[in-house]
Design an enzyme around this catalytic site. Structure first.
Site, PDB file in Angstrom:
ATOM      1  N   SER A  36      40.075  -3.191  24.467  1.00  0.00           N
ATOM      2  CA  SER A  36      40.889  -3.150  23.698  1.00  0.00           C
ATOM      3  C   SER A  36      41.273  -4.354  23.279  1.00  0.00           C
ATOM      4  O   SER A  36      41.814  -5.122  24.156  1.00  0.00           O
ATOM      5  CB  SER A  36      42.154  -2.313  24.111  1.00  0.00           C
ATOM      6  OG  SER A  36      43.121  -2.285  23.467  1.00  0.00           O
TER       7      SER A  36
ATOM      8  N   LYS B 109      45.389  -7.500   8.374  1.00  0.00           N
ATOM      9  CA  LYS B 109      46.328  -7.049   8.970  1.00  0.00           C
ATOM     10  C   LYS B 109      46.585  -7.677  10.469  1.00  0.00           C
ATOM     11  O   LYS B 109      47.264  -8.252  10.858  1.00  0.00           O
ATOM     12  CB  LYS B 109      46.459  -5.584   9.060  1.00  0.00           C
ATOM     13  CG  LYS B 109      47.581  -5.014   9.806  1.00  0.00           C
ATOM     14  CD  LYS B 109      48.056  -3.602   9.300  1.00  0.00           C
ATOM     15  CE  LYS B 109      46.866  -2.605   9.810  1.00  0.00           C
ATOM     16  NZ  LYS B 109      47.493  -2.141  11.266  1.00  0.00           N
ATOM     17  N   SER B 110      45.336  -7.739  11.254  1.00  0.00           N
ATOM     18  CA  SER B 110      45.309  -8.408  12.643  1.00  0.00           C
ATOM     19  C   SER B 110      45.541  -9.797  12.551  1.00  0.00           C
ATOM     20  O   SER B 110      46.403 -10.055  13.504  1.00  0.00           O
ATOM     21  CB  SER B 110      44.063  -8.128  13.220  1.00  0.00           C
ATOM     22  OG  SER B 110      43.446  -6.646  13.269  1.00  0.00           O
TER      23      SER B 110
ATOM     24  N   ARG C 210      49.140 -11.877  13.963  1.00  0.00           N
ATOM     25  CA  ARG C 210      48.942 -12.892  14.952  1.00  0.00           C
ATOM     26  C   ARG C 210      49.449 -14.272  14.524  1.00  0.00           C
ATOM     27  O   ARG C 210      50.082 -14.997  15.365  1.00  0.00           O
ATOM     28  CB  ARG C 210      47.467 -13.045  15.309  1.00  0.00           C
ATOM     29  CG  ARG C 210      47.100 -11.880  16.234  1.00  0.00           C
ATOM     30  CD  ARG C 210      45.290 -11.946  16.551  1.00  0.00           C
ATOM     31  NE  ARG C 210      45.143 -10.651  17.473  1.00  0.00           N
ATOM     32  CZ  ARG C 210      45.054  -9.504  17.230  1.00  0.00           C
ATOM     33  NH1 ARG C 210      45.381  -8.994  16.175  1.00  0.00           N
ATOM     34  NH2 ARG C 210      44.718  -8.730  17.976  1.00  0.00           N
TER      35      ARG C 210
ATOM     36  N   ARG D 276      44.902   5.240   7.373  1.00  0.00           N
ATOM     37  CA  ARG D 276      43.439   5.181   7.270  1.00  0.00           C
ATOM     38  C   ARG D 276      42.906   6.515   6.870  1.00  0.00           C
ATOM     39  O   ARG D 276      41.934   6.638   6.267  1.00  0.00           O
ATOM     40  CB  ARG D 276      42.712   4.537   8.463  1.00  0.00           C
ATOM     41  CG  ARG D 276      43.184   3.031   8.879  1.00  0.00           C
ATOM     42  CD  ARG D 276      42.353   2.283   9.406  1.00  0.00           C
ATOM     43  NE  ARG D 276      43.010   1.184   9.964  1.00  0.00           N
ATOM     44  CZ  ARG D 276      43.054   0.066   9.265  1.00  0.00           C
ATOM     45  NH1 ARG D 276      42.583  -0.260   8.177  1.00  0.00           N
ATOM     46  NH2 ARG D 276      43.859  -0.973   9.804  1.00  0.00           N
TER      47      ARG D 276
ATOM     48  N   ASP E 248      38.388   0.910  13.490  1.00  0.00           N
ATOM     49  CA  ASP E 248      39.431   1.282  12.621  1.00  0.00           C
ATOM     50  C   ASP E 248      38.480   1.962  11.305  1.00  0.00           C
ATOM     51  O   ASP E 248      39.189   2.470  10.324  1.00  0.00           O
ATOM     52  CB  ASP E 248      40.207   0.280  12.057  1.00  0.00           C
ATOM     53  CG  ASP E 248      41.291  -0.271  13.094  1.00  0.00           C
ATOM     54  OD1 ASP E 248      41.731   0.785  13.843  1.00  0.00           O
ATOM     55  OD2 ASP E 248      41.758  -1.232  13.016  1.00  0.00           O
TER      56      ASP E 248
END
Length: 454
Positions: free
Chosen positions: A180, A34-35, A39, A409, A334
């Site tokens: 972060s 997903k990350s 991007r 999640r 996560d």
């Protein structure tokens, strides 16, 4: 599930212990990362030329990003499942959207896109679903305001938010008070259209997908350790010409975590997960599970699209409690809900330290994870920012109704827990699983999981 999820339509699901172990006669494929998918779409839209992406996650969160980039003038086309093309506009070339940008449930998309918008001479309004509208944005907007952008939010720095970007963005030198990857990435994306060098200092190393992908598209990004060696200093040279590139999105290690932990905990299980991303800043869960006694092996290590990947084979294992150090938290931020499920079945005590960041996820994941376990008979405590799970040394009691707070999640973690408990576990709403793992229930039941609608 469609892109437009109705916030009022819940989907309760019951999970029970299966009659046999989880198995497959072929490698299991989980959705793309997903990350990296977010991007790839954003940076592709800022590049010159046509970027081709394979393995893109087609969950609701990423589809929101695709829609936002279209609204900003990029041509984003789906050719086949997981295969997409982005015709970029170049840095500074995005256009003002005609309507509100709705980011749904995706905090990643909202925060990263804020960085993109900050250094474009345009006006935009961003909103999200009920969960996202509760999440703080000031950790992104406060530093980005220093580059010259203007932001107007609801009280508490929450969405909806109006953004007045600037075409003359100033480069930033910013020290993150809390590690972060989202805030770091937002500042780097804003820095693409700033003259000079943008510098971000992070106290602990966080996932570096933005740095890797920016290099892949031709940007100059340098990374060096901080003085104490614990963190990193990231330097980006502004106003490069990003060149279109091909991107292969690896399987998401955060999604792989759910069938992986399920196979560890259900007796008689053995599965292989194919092509999982093994970026060392994302593998904290795998390292922790091995420390707990997991039978986990990795084969066929390779590089795809600038990211390390491999095939993970996991067998049912007897686990024991461990202490997870706070510096590991960014590499598995996560995965703490699903690690907590493993800790609940393990023998002994597992202490997960330094989890303050969990309080500002899709829900207060720290409190919600503790509640997920306690309602199913597992002894759990919160001390400051630490989560302490006293393992049952076998099947937990179960029988609880888990409130998932529209958090994908938490819902998946509850359903995995139900595969291990003496009595069934009910997740009050599994609909939001589609934001990150479309097809989760189909994949899991194909392995032998026992899920049913409540």
């Amino acid at each position: 599930m469609s892109e437009n999820h109705s916030e009022g339509a819940s989907r309760p699901v019951i999970s029970r212990r299966p009659a046999a172990g989880l198995r497959a006669d072929h490698p299991v494929h989980v959705p793309g990362d997903k990350s990296i998918s977010h991007r790839a779409l954003m940076i592709g839209a800022l590049a010159v030329g046509e970027t081709r992406i394979s393995g893109l996650l087609e969950g609701e969160d990423v589809l929101r990003t695709a829609a936002a980039m279209r609204a900003l003038g990029a041509e984003v086309v789906r050719d086949a499942p997981g295969s997409w093309r982005v015709a970029g506009r170049g840095i500074g070339g995005l256009t003002e959207p005609a309507d509100v940008l709705d980011m749904g449930n995706s905090g990643t998309a909202a925060r990263l896109l804020t960085g993109v918008l900050a250094s474009h001479d345009l006006f935009a309004v961003m909103t999200g679903d009920a969960s996202l509208r509760k999440r703080p944005m000031r950790r992104v907007t406060d530093p980005l305001a220093a580059c010259g952008a203007g932001f107007h939010t609801r009280s508490g720095g929450r969405l909806p938010m109006a953004v007045r970007g600037t075409g003359e963005a100033l480069p930033l030198h910013y020290r993150l008070p809390v590690a972060s990857a989202q805030v770091k990435s937002a500042i780097l994306l804003a820095g693409l259209n700033a003259r000079g060098e943008t510098v971000v200092e992070e106290p602990h190393a966080t996932r570096d997908h933005s740095e890797n992908m920016l290099r892949h598209f031709g940007a100059t990004v340098q990374v060096e350790p901080t003085g104490d060696g614990a963190g990193r200093i990231v330097r980006l040279q502004g106003q490069p010409e990003l060149r279109a590139a091909d991107i292969v999105v690896p399987a998401d290690p955060s999604s792989a975590a759910f069938p992986l932990v399920a196979a560890l905990l259900v007796p008689g299980s053995e599965i292989t997960l194919a092509g999982v991303g093994l970026n060392p800043l994302r593998t904290g869960l795998f390292d922790t599970l091995v420390e707990m006694g997991a039978a986990l092996t990795i084969a066929n290590r390779r590089i795809e699209g600038g990211e390390p990947v491999g095939d993970i084979t996991v067998r049912a294992s007897t686990l024991h409690g461990v202490e997870v150090p706070p510096e590991r938290a960014p590499s598995m931020i996560d995965e703490f809900p699903i690690l907590s499920v493993a800790a609940a079945v393990a023998s002994g005590t597992t202490r997960m330290r330094g989890l303050a960041e969990l309080r500002v996820k899709e829900s207060d994941r720290l409190a919600a994870t503790a509640a997920l376990l306690s309602v199913n008979g597992v002894q759990v405590e919160i001390e400051g920012d630490d989560l302490i799970v006293i393992g049952c040394g076998g099947p937990p009691p179960g029988g609880g109704l888990v409130t998932t707070y529209m958090d994908h999640r938490l819902a998946m973690s509850a359903l995995v827990l139900g595969l291990t408990t003496q009595a069934p576990v009910t997740a009050d709403d599994a609909a939001f699983i589609d934001t990150s793992f479309p097809g989760f229930a189909t994949l899991m039941t194909g392995l032998g999981a026992d899920f049913s609608c409540a």
